[in-house]
Design an enzyme around this catalytic site. Structure first.
Site, PDB file in Angstrom:
ATOM      1  N   GLY A  43       0.768  -1.241   0.000  1.00 58.27           N
ATOM      2  CA  GLY A  43       0.000   0.000   0.000  1.00 58.27           C
ATOM      3  C   GLY A  43       0.797   1.289   0.000  1.00 58.27           C
ATOM      4  O   GLY A  43       0.308   2.316  -0.463  1.00 58.27           O
ATOM      5  N   ASP A  99       0.273   3.230   4.375  1.00 60.36           N
ATOM      6  CA  ASP A  99      -0.687   3.984   3.576  1.00 60.36           C
ATOM      7  C   ASP A  99      -1.788   4.601   4.431  1.00 60.36           C
ATOM      8  O   ASP A  99      -2.125   5.763   4.280  1.00 60.36           O
ATOM      9  CB  ASP A  99      -1.281   3.110   2.446  1.00 60.36           C
ATOM     10  CG  ASP A  99      -1.833   1.774   2.953  1.00 60.36           C
ATOM     11  OD1 ASP A  99      -1.764   1.486   4.166  1.00 60.36           O
ATOM     12  OD2 ASP A  99      -2.346   1.009   2.114  1.00 60.36           O
ATOM     13  N   ASP A 102      -6.260   2.626  10.014  1.00 56.95           N
ATOM     14  CA  ASP A 102      -7.700   2.346  10.085  1.00 56.95           C
ATOM     15  C   ASP A 102      -8.034   1.804  11.485  1.00 56.95           C
ATOM     16  O   ASP A 102      -8.191   2.586  12.421  1.00 56.95           O
ATOM     17  CB  ASP A 102      -8.061   1.368   8.960  1.00 56.95           C
ATOM     18  CG  ASP A 102      -9.544   1.024   8.922  1.00 56.95           C
ATOM     19  OD1 ASP A 102     -10.326   1.691   9.610  1.00 56.95           O
ATOM     20  OD2 ASP A 102      -9.934   0.086   8.196  1.00 56.95           O
ATOM     21  N   LYS A 131      -7.973   7.404   9.324  1.00 59.84           N
ATOM     22  CA  LYS A 131      -9.433   7.452   9.451  1.00 59.84           C
ATOM     23  C   LYS A 131      -9.785   7.947  10.848  1.00 59.84           C
ATOM     24  O   LYS A 131      -9.243   7.463  11.842  1.00 59.84           O
ATOM     25  CB  LYS A 131     -10.050   6.069   9.230  1.00 59.84           C
ATOM     26  CG  LYS A 131      -9.987   5.623   7.773  1.00 59.84           C
ATOM     27  CD  LYS A 131     -10.787   4.352   7.534  1.00 59.84           C
ATOM     28  CE  LYS A 131     -10.484   3.824   6.144  1.00 59.84           C
ATOM     29  NZ  LYS A 131     -11.099   2.514   5.875  1.00 59.84           N
ATOM     30  N   PHE A 152     -14.278   3.583   2.750  1.00 56.53           N
ATOM     31  CA  PHE A 152     -13.264   2.779   2.074  1.00 56.53           C
ATOM     32  C   PHE A 152     -12.723   3.515   0.856  1.00 56.53           C
ATOM     33  O   PHE A 152     -13.465   3.852  -0.056  1.00 56.53           O
ATOM     34  CB  PHE A 152     -13.831   1.410   1.684  1.00 56.53           C
ATOM     35  CG  PHE A 152     -12.736   0.440   1.360  1.00 56.53           C
ATOM     36  CD1 PHE A 152     -12.030  -0.193   2.378  1.00 56.53           C
ATOM     37  CD2 PHE A 152     -12.364   0.203   0.050  1.00 56.53           C
ATOM     38  CE1 PHE A 152     -10.983  -1.056   2.082  1.00 56.53           C
ATOM     39  CE2 PHE A 152     -11.320  -0.655  -0.250  1.00 56.53           C
ATOM     40  CZ  PHE A 152     -10.624  -1.285   0.767  1.00 56.53           C
ATOM     41  N   VAL A 153     -11.435   3.750   0.875  1.00 54.81           N
ATOM     42  CA  VAL A 153     -10.802   4.531  -0.200  1.00 54.81           C
ATOM     43  C   VAL A 153      -9.799   3.687  -0.984  1.00 54.81           C
ATOM     44  O   VAL A 153      -9.247   2.716  -0.457  1.00 54.81           O
ATOM     45  CB  VAL A 153     -10.097   5.783   0.366  1.00 54.81           C
ATOM     46  CG1 VAL A 153     -11.108   6.750   0.961  1.00 54.81           C
ATOM     47  CG2 VAL A 153      -9.053   5.420   1.421  1.00 54.81           C
ATOM     48  N   ASP A 159      -5.589  -0.338  -2.297  1.00 51.41           N
ATOM     49  CA  ASP A 159      -6.285  -1.260  -3.191  1.00 51.41           C
ATOM     50  C   ASP A 159      -7.624  -1.713  -2.639  1.00 51.41           C
ATOM     51  O   ASP A 159      -7.912  -1.594  -1.443  1.00 51.41           O
ATOM     52  CB  ASP A 159      -5.445  -2.527  -3.375  1.00 51.41           C
ATOM     53  CG  ASP A 159      -5.469  -3.425  -2.128  1.00 51.41           C
ATOM     54  OD1 ASP A 159      -5.107  -2.936  -1.054  1.00 51.41           O
ATOM     55  OD2 ASP A 159      -5.886  -4.593  -2.234  1.00 51.41           O
ATOM     56  N   ARG A 165      -4.583   0.398  -7.271  1.00 55.08           N
ATOM     57  CA  ARG A 165      -3.388   0.982  -6.654  1.00 55.08           C
ATOM     58  C   ARG A 165      -2.735   2.050  -7.523  1.00 55.08           C
ATOM     59  O   ARG A 165      -2.065   2.946  -7.027  1.00 55.08           O
ATOM     60  CB  ARG A 165      -2.342  -0.110  -6.376  1.00 55.08           C
ATOM     61  CG  ARG A 165      -2.725  -1.111  -5.314  1.00 55.08           C
ATOM     62  CD  ARG A 165      -1.488  -1.908  -4.895  1.00 55.08           C
ATOM     63  NE  ARG A 165      -1.805  -3.128  -4.164  1.00 55.08           N
ATOM     64  CZ  ARG A 165      -2.039  -3.179  -2.859  1.00 55.08           C
ATOM     65  NH1 ARG A 165      -1.996  -2.090  -2.142  1.00 55.08           N
ATOM     66  NH2 ARG A 165      -2.311  -4.330  -2.261  1.00 55.08           N
TER      67      ARG A 165
HETATM   68  P1  IMP Z   1      -5.692  -1.391  10.072  1.00 50.90           P
HETATM   69  O1  IMP Z   1      -4.838  -2.552  10.537  1.00 50.90           O
HETATM   70  O2  IMP Z   1      -7.152  -1.665  10.228  1.00 50.90           O
HETATM   71  O3  IMP Z   1      -5.269  -0.065  10.639  1.00 50.90           O
HETATM   72  O4  IMP Z   1      -5.561  -1.354   8.507  1.00 50.90           O
HETATM   73  C1  IMP Z   1      -4.441  -0.995   7.891  1.00 50.90           C
HETATM   74  C2  IMP Z   1      -4.333  -1.625   6.525  1.00 50.90           C
HETATM   75  O5  IMP Z   1      -5.602  -1.999   5.975  1.00 50.90           O
HETATM   76  C3  IMP Z   1      -3.749  -0.610   5.605  1.00 50.90           C
HETATM   77  O6  IMP Z   1      -2.350  -0.727   5.548  1.00 50.90           O
HETATM   78  C4  IMP Z   1      -4.433  -0.917   4.290  1.00 50.90           C
HETATM   79  O7  IMP Z   1      -3.683  -1.856   3.565  1.00 50.90           O
HETATM   80  C5  IMP Z   1      -5.753  -1.515   4.662  1.00 50.90           C
HETATM   81  N1  IMP Z   1      -6.865  -0.508   4.622  1.00 50.90           N
HETATM   82  C6  IMP Z   1      -7.487   0.065   5.667  1.00 50.90           C
HETATM   83  N2  IMP Z   1      -8.439   0.933   5.267  1.00 50.90           N
HETATM   84  C7  IMP Z   1      -8.397   0.914   3.915  1.00 50.90           C
HETATM   85  C8  IMP Z   1      -9.142   1.626   2.904  1.00 50.90           C
HETATM   86  O8  IMP Z   1     -10.018   2.458   3.148  1.00 50.90           O
HETATM   87  N3  IMP Z   1      -8.808   1.318   1.620  1.00 50.90           N
HETATM   88  C9  IMP Z   1      -7.830   0.425   1.286  1.00 50.90           C
HETATM   89  N4  IMP Z   1      -7.121  -0.243   2.195  1.00 50.90           N
HETATM   90  C10 IMP Z   1      -7.393  -0.004   3.505  1.00 50.90           C
HETATM   91 MG    MG Z   2      -4.535  -3.442   1.315  1.00 51.76          MG
END
Ligand code: IMP
Ligand code: MG
Length: 181
Positions: A43, A99, A102, A131, A152-153, A159, A165
């Protein structure tokens, strides 16, 4: 591909202007330290390339790869490291690049593992997007490009099922493309 985007949040020029600012901050903060960047693939590949070419420091770059989504749009709660060995960062000032922040699980797991097993001298993190939400895991980013809502972006490295991407901007994916899942 463009038809799948509901709204564009950040155009390429907006992203690059923000990266000028972020890069200036990082350059200032690490001007007297030896910086090692650990980028989280896939990402962050575009973010990494555009950000780091704006940081005129003699830095090192390592990449790691983790998976937490496994194809959907919701974090699964488990973070898998795709390589057997961690980068050699012992005693180094490390900046993790990702990237998006979340649920926070990815950043939390990476920080915990690097701290415990790779013993950096210092560890900070930088994300392009954050986020605004209550996070499942305790994780804060030290440098943030943009705050966004809980949607979701895709694009600019991000991706959905490995697609989008290469879009040069960050946009919201049309809901009907994943809501049926
Ligand atoms: P987390 O572990 O939930 O913080 O998610 C982090 C990972 O999930 C990021 O490195 C992204 O690869 C993926 N991700 C989280 N939100 C999004 C989104 O809105 N679009 C695309 N990928 C996301
Ligand atoms: Mg991803």
């Amino acid at each position: 591909m463009l038809d799948d985007i509901a709204t564009i949040l950040f155009h390429e020029q907006t992203i690059l202007r923000r990266l000028d600012e972020l890069a200036a901050e990082i350059t200032r903060d690490y001007s007297d330290k030896e910086l090692t960047v650990v980028a989280v693939l896939n990402g962050s590949f575009m973010f990494m390339a555009d950000l780091l070419r704006r940081v005129p420091l003699p830095l090192r770059v390592d990449c790691i790869s983790v998976s937490s989504y496994h194809g959907g749009t919701e974090s699964t709660g488990t973070v898998t490291f795709d390589q057997l060995t961690l980068p050699d960062i012992e005693g180094r000032h490390v900046l993790i690049l990702d990237d998006i922040l979340d649920s926070g699980r990815t950043l939390h797991e990476i920080s915990a593992k690097l701290t415990a097993e790779a013993r950096p001298k210092s560890l900070r993190s930088c994300v392009l997007l954050r986020k605004v939400k209550v996070r499942a895991a305790d994780a804060v980013a030290d440098y943030v490009g943009f705050d966004i809502g809980d949607e979701f972006v895709v694009g600019y490295g991000l991706d959905f099922q490995e697609r989008y991407r290469n879009l040069p901007f960050v946009g919201v994916l049309r809901r009907e493309l994943y809501a049926a899942e």
